[in-house]
Write a protein that holds these residues in place. Structure first.
Motif, PDB file in Angstrom:
ATOM      1  N   SER A 249       0.650  -1.222  -0.005  1.00 44.92           N
ATOM      2  CA  SER A 249      -0.134  -0.176  -0.119  1.00 44.92           C
ATOM      3  C   SER A 249       0.964   1.278   0.001  1.00 44.92           C
ATOM      4  N   ALA A 250       2.168   1.374  -0.469  1.00 45.14           N
ATOM      5  CA  ALA A 250       3.107   2.157  -0.363  1.00 45.14           C
ATOM      6  C   ALA A 250       2.675   3.473  -1.534  1.00 45.14           C
ATOM      7  N   THR A 251       2.827   4.589  -1.121  1.00 35.49           N
ATOM      8  CA  THR A 251       2.612   5.796  -2.055  1.00 35.49           C
ATOM      9  C   THR A 251       3.852   6.440  -1.956  1.00 35.49           C
ATOM     10  N   ALA A 252       3.898   7.508  -3.013  1.00 34.49           N
ATOM     11  CA  ALA A 252       5.011   8.196  -3.191  1.00 34.49           C
ATOM     12  C   ALA A 252       4.477   9.513  -3.515  1.00 34.49           C
ATOM     13  N   SER A 253       5.184  10.631  -2.919  1.00 29.95           N
ATOM     14  CA  SER A 253       4.454  12.124  -3.391  1.00 29.95           C
ATOM     15  C   SER A 253       4.989  12.595  -4.595  1.00 29.95           C
ATOM     16  N   PHE A 254       3.968  13.022  -5.488  1.00 28.09           N
ATOM     17  CA  PHE A 254       4.558  13.341  -6.889  1.00 28.09           C
ATOM     18  C   PHE A 254       4.760  14.810  -6.983  1.00 28.09           C
ATOM     19  N   PHE A 255       3.684  15.539  -6.411  1.00 26.79           N
ATOM     20  CA  PHE A 255       3.750  17.131  -6.456  1.00 26.79           C
ATOM     21  C   PHE A 255       4.849  17.799  -5.661  1.00 26.79           C
ATOM     22  N   PRO A 256       5.688  18.807  -6.182  1.00 33.31           N
ATOM     23  CA  PRO A 256       6.579  19.553  -5.151  1.00 33.31           C
ATOM     24  C   PRO A 256       5.829  20.196  -4.139  1.00 33.31           C
ATOM     25  N   PRO A 257       6.473  20.532  -2.980  1.00 35.88           N
ATOM     26  CA  PRO A 257       6.142  21.238  -1.877  1.00 35.88           C
ATOM     27  C   PRO A 257       5.147  22.415  -2.267  1.00 35.88           C
ATOM     28  N   VAL A 258       4.058  22.506  -1.478  1.00 39.29           N
ATOM     29  CA  VAL A 258       3.314  23.535  -1.947  1.00 39.29           C
ATOM     30  C   VAL A 258       3.362  24.720  -1.272  1.00 39.29           C
ATOM     31  N   ASP A 259       3.575  26.113  -1.909  1.00 41.81           N
ATOM     32  CA  ASP A 259       3.569  27.146  -1.308  1.00 41.81           C
ATOM     33  C   ASP A 259       2.250  27.819  -0.986  1.00 41.81           C
ATOM     34  N   THR A 260       1.647  27.739   0.161  1.00 36.59           N
ATOM     35  CA  THR A 260       0.095  28.219   0.281  1.00 36.59           C
ATOM     36  C   THR A 260      -0.059  29.555   0.021  1.00 36.59           C
ATOM     37  N   ALA A 261       1.024  30.438  -0.190  1.00 35.85           N
ATOM     38  CA  ALA A 261       0.767  31.824  -0.369  1.00 35.85           C
ATOM     39  C   ALA A 261       1.048  32.174  -2.096  1.00 35.85           C
ATOM     40  N   ASN A 262       1.278  31.157  -2.702  1.00 34.32           N
ATOM     41  CA  ASN A 262       1.437  31.311  -3.837  1.00 34.32           C
ATOM     42  C   ASN A 262       0.587  30.256  -4.888  1.00 34.32           C
ATOM     43  N   PRO A 263      -0.408  30.682  -5.476  1.00 33.04           N
ATOM     44  CA  PRO A 263      -1.305  29.795  -6.320  1.00 33.04           C
ATOM     45  C   PRO A 263      -0.520  29.274  -7.517  1.00 33.04           C
ATOM     46  N   ARG A 264       0.478  29.707  -7.895  1.00 29.99           N
ATOM     47  CA  ARG A 264       1.058  29.146  -8.934  1.00 29.99           C
ATOM     48  C   ARG A 264       1.820  27.706  -8.729  1.00 29.99           C
ATOM     49  N   SER A 265       2.009  27.449  -7.472  1.00 27.39           N
ATOM     50  CA  SER A 265       2.487  26.306  -7.034  1.00 27.39           C
ATOM     51  C   SER A 265       1.636  25.206  -6.604  1.00 27.39           C
ATOM     52  N   TRP A 266       0.388  25.516  -6.979  1.00 25.82           N
ATOM     53  CA  TRP A 266      -0.920  24.497  -6.426  1.00 25.82           C
ATOM     54  C   TRP A 266      -1.103  23.813  -7.747  1.00 25.82           C
ATOM     55  N   PRO A 267      -1.419  22.571  -7.506  1.00 22.81           N
ATOM     56  CA  PRO A 267      -1.602  21.504  -8.566  1.00 22.81           C
ATOM     57  C   PRO A 267      -3.068  22.078  -8.620  1.00 22.81           C
ATOM     58  N   SER A 268      -3.706  21.705 -10.117  1.00 21.97           N
ATOM     59  CA  SER A 268      -5.067  22.174 -10.360  1.00 21.97           C
ATOM     60  C   SER A 268      -6.011  21.138  -9.669  1.00 21.97           C
ATOM     61  N   GLU A 269      -7.123  21.632  -9.774  1.00 25.44           N
ATOM     62  CA  GLU A 269      -8.357  20.627  -8.951  1.00 25.44           C
ATOM     63  C   GLU A 269      -8.341  19.452  -9.886  1.00 25.44           C
ATOM     64  N   ASN A 270      -8.062  19.478 -11.306  1.00 24.06           N
ATOM     65  CA  ASN A 270      -8.105  18.334 -12.077  1.00 24.06           C
ATOM     66  C   ASN A 270      -7.016  17.215 -11.766  1.00 24.06           C
ATOM     67  N   GLY A 271      -5.976  18.047 -11.495  1.00 23.12           N
ATOM     68  CA  GLY A 271      -4.703  17.171 -11.374  1.00 23.12           C
ATOM     69  C   GLY A 271      -4.894  16.623  -9.937  1.00 23.12           C
ATOM     70  N   LEU A 272      -5.599  16.836  -9.175  1.00 22.80           N
ATOM     71  CA  LEU A 272      -5.777  16.203  -7.673  1.00 22.80           C
ATOM     72  C   LEU A 272      -6.663  14.988  -7.761  1.00 22.80           C
ATOM     73  N   SER A 273      -7.450  14.616  -8.994  1.00 27.49           N
ATOM     74  CA  SER A 273      -8.651  13.655  -8.964  1.00 27.49           C
ATOM     75  C   SER A 273      -8.197  12.386  -8.310  1.00 27.49           C
ATOM     76  N   LEU A 274      -9.207  11.697  -7.876  1.00 31.95           N
ATOM     77  CA  LEU A 274      -8.775  10.445  -7.515  1.00 31.95           C
ATOM     78  C   LEU A 274      -8.688   9.319  -8.739  1.00 31.95           C
ATOM     79  N   VAL A 275      -7.701   8.257  -8.465  1.00 31.46           N
ATOM     80  CA  VAL A 275      -7.759   7.241  -9.601  1.00 31.46           C
ATOM     81  C   VAL A 275      -7.851   6.054  -8.747  1.00 31.46           C
ATOM     82  N   LEU A 276      -8.615   5.043  -9.537  1.00 32.88           N
ATOM     83  CA  LEU A 276      -8.844   3.674  -8.801  1.00 32.88           C
ATOM     84  C   LEU A 276      -8.908   2.838 -10.111  1.00 32.88           C
TER      85      LEU A 276
END
Length: 439
Positions: A249-276
């Motif tokens: 059940s191991a996972t790896a973090s794909f996105f770089p660390p997020v800067d909560t003050a910088n929206p350009r560092s945020w993944p898009s809502e689409n990119g956050l989608s669940l996959v199964l």
């Protein structure tokens, strides 16, 4: 011939006919007739077409049920009733959530006493979980409005609700603490508050809510006769930036660390989608919300989440098109890695599919062998722009799409139901398809 002999001959003919074995496809479904009811041992995958967003209802081999998304777009949006969008199916006498409920009650193992054992929201866009809008009907308690998943949950009990970020909703930024943030969706904050109010009210009635656990093979499981079907399981692949590694059940973090003050560092809502993936013996089905795979000008490399997901998923038998087949999705690596026999497109817009996406899906240069494409809607705008490639590429251009996997998972059929009629007769039957052999 004497009358008594004619009767004996007719009776003998009826007996012979009754004893004759019907073709397998006729036993699965027959055009013009209702869809035969689910039977224990079947895996049924219903892609429900309202024209106003995605909704897929799964019936596992033991009767456990799962709803993946329940979309309902904002009717006050500027394009809602234009040729860019699909019309409501079967008609406008009900809202989208009501048509989803009607469909589920028709096909559920428990019919009018239907329950949804699991409901998963792939991500927070209106065509996947519903939009608040002025005038939306209130719930019986008056605590939330009915739209998409909140409307479905009002009318059919949901036992466990899964989404990408329960209970904090703080990735990539705190939705609850930043009411002024804009996600690109109309009335986004009111929609999210409505969703939070729905969860709180339903929890008081016994509904569980959980964060979707990437990597887990046990979070979504059969609840009734699991031991009878050891070859079936649900593999959680991705949630937010966590992607299953393929090991335990191991996972790896794909996105770089997020800067909560910088929206350009945020993944898009689409990119956050669940996959199964749903797995039944040799059969594998993939669905991934609105994941993207094409990095556009000025975008970061991590906007492509399809490639790392495809690497861990591998070949599948059936794949739904990420982001409805829009131009930012279904990249070359995914196509040549999945190599599905069947592609399913859940569509509602003139953007679905992109012409270059359709080329990738159909070219033999990415993978050899036949492949069949099915879509819930195909708008005239697509036909005008793309041309005859549409007719040549798809087996079906309109209707609910049902996949019926036979016991053990070795064979499956694709069945199209008429979405223009409330009784949903069978339009066409395709198959049998043979599942791929896997170790």
């Amino acid at each position: 011939m004497p009358v008594h002999k004619m009767f004996r001959f007719a009776a003998l003919f009826i007996i012979i006919l009754a004893g004759a074995q019907l073709p397998a496809s006729a036993q699965i479904a027959t055009p013009g007739n209702p869809l035969p009811a689910w039977k224990e041992g079947y895996l049924d995958l219903h892609h429900i077409n309202t024209g106003w967003g995605d909704a897929a209802f799964y019936i596992f081999p033991d009767g456990t049920t799962m709803l993946f998304d329940a979309g309902e777009m904002n009717p006050t949006g500027s394009r809602a009733f234009t040729p860019r969008n699909a019309a409501m199916r079967p008609n406008y006498s009900k809202r989208a959530y009501e048509w989803i409920v009607e469909y589920i009650k028709k096909v559920s193992p428990l019919k009018d006493k239907a329950v949804i054992d699991y409901a998963a929201i792939s991500h927070f866009h209106d065509d996947h979980f519903g939009s608040w809008y002025p005038g939306a009907k209130l719930s019986a308690t008056g605590k939330y409005n009915l739209t998409g998943i909140t409307g479905v949950g009002e009318l059919i009990p949901i036992r466990c609700l899964l989404d990408r970020d329960f209970p904090d909703y703080d990735y990539p930024y705190s939705i609850k603490r930043n009411k002024d943030r804009f996600s690109g969706e109309i009335n986004f904050w009111k929609t999210m508050q409505n969703y939070f109010d729905f969860i709180a009210a339903q929890q008081q009635k016994g509904m569980k809510a959980e964060r979707f656990k990437a990597g887990s093979r046990s979070q979504v499981h059969m609840k009734y006769h699991a031991r009878q079907y050891p070859a079936f399981y649900v593999q959680n692949v991705k949630a937010n930036g966590l992607i299953w590694t393929g090991r335990d059940s191991a996972t790896a973090s794909f996105f770089p660390p997020v800067d909560t003050a910088n929206p350009r560092s945020w993944p898009s809502e689409n990119g956050l989608s669940l996959v199964l993936t749903l797995n039944y013996g040799p059969f594998t089905y993939y669905t991934g919300g609105d994941c993207g795979g094409i990095v556009s000008y000025g975008d970061e490399w991590w906007e492509d989440v399809e490639t790392p997901v495809a690497k861990v998923v591998g070949e599948v038998d059936i794949a739904t098109l990420d982001h409805h087949g829009n131009r930012d999705a279904v990249n070359e690596f995914q196509v040549k890695t999945f190599k599905p026999r069947v592609w399913i497109q859940q569509s509602w817009s003139s953007d679905h599919p992109g012409e270059e996406v359709l080329r990738r899906l159909t070219t033999p240069y990415l993978y050899e062998g036949p492949r069949d494409l099915f879509t819930t809607n195909m708008l005239d705008a697509n036909k005008y722009v793309i041309g005859t490639r549409v007719d040549h590429s798809y087996k079906s251009l309109q209707g609910h799409i049902v996949v019926r996997v036979l016991p053990g998972g070795k064979e499956y059929y694709v069945i199209i139901l008429d979405d223009s009629r409330e009784d949903m007769p069978v339009k066409d039957v395709f198959g049998p398809y043979r599942s791929k052999s896997r170790q």
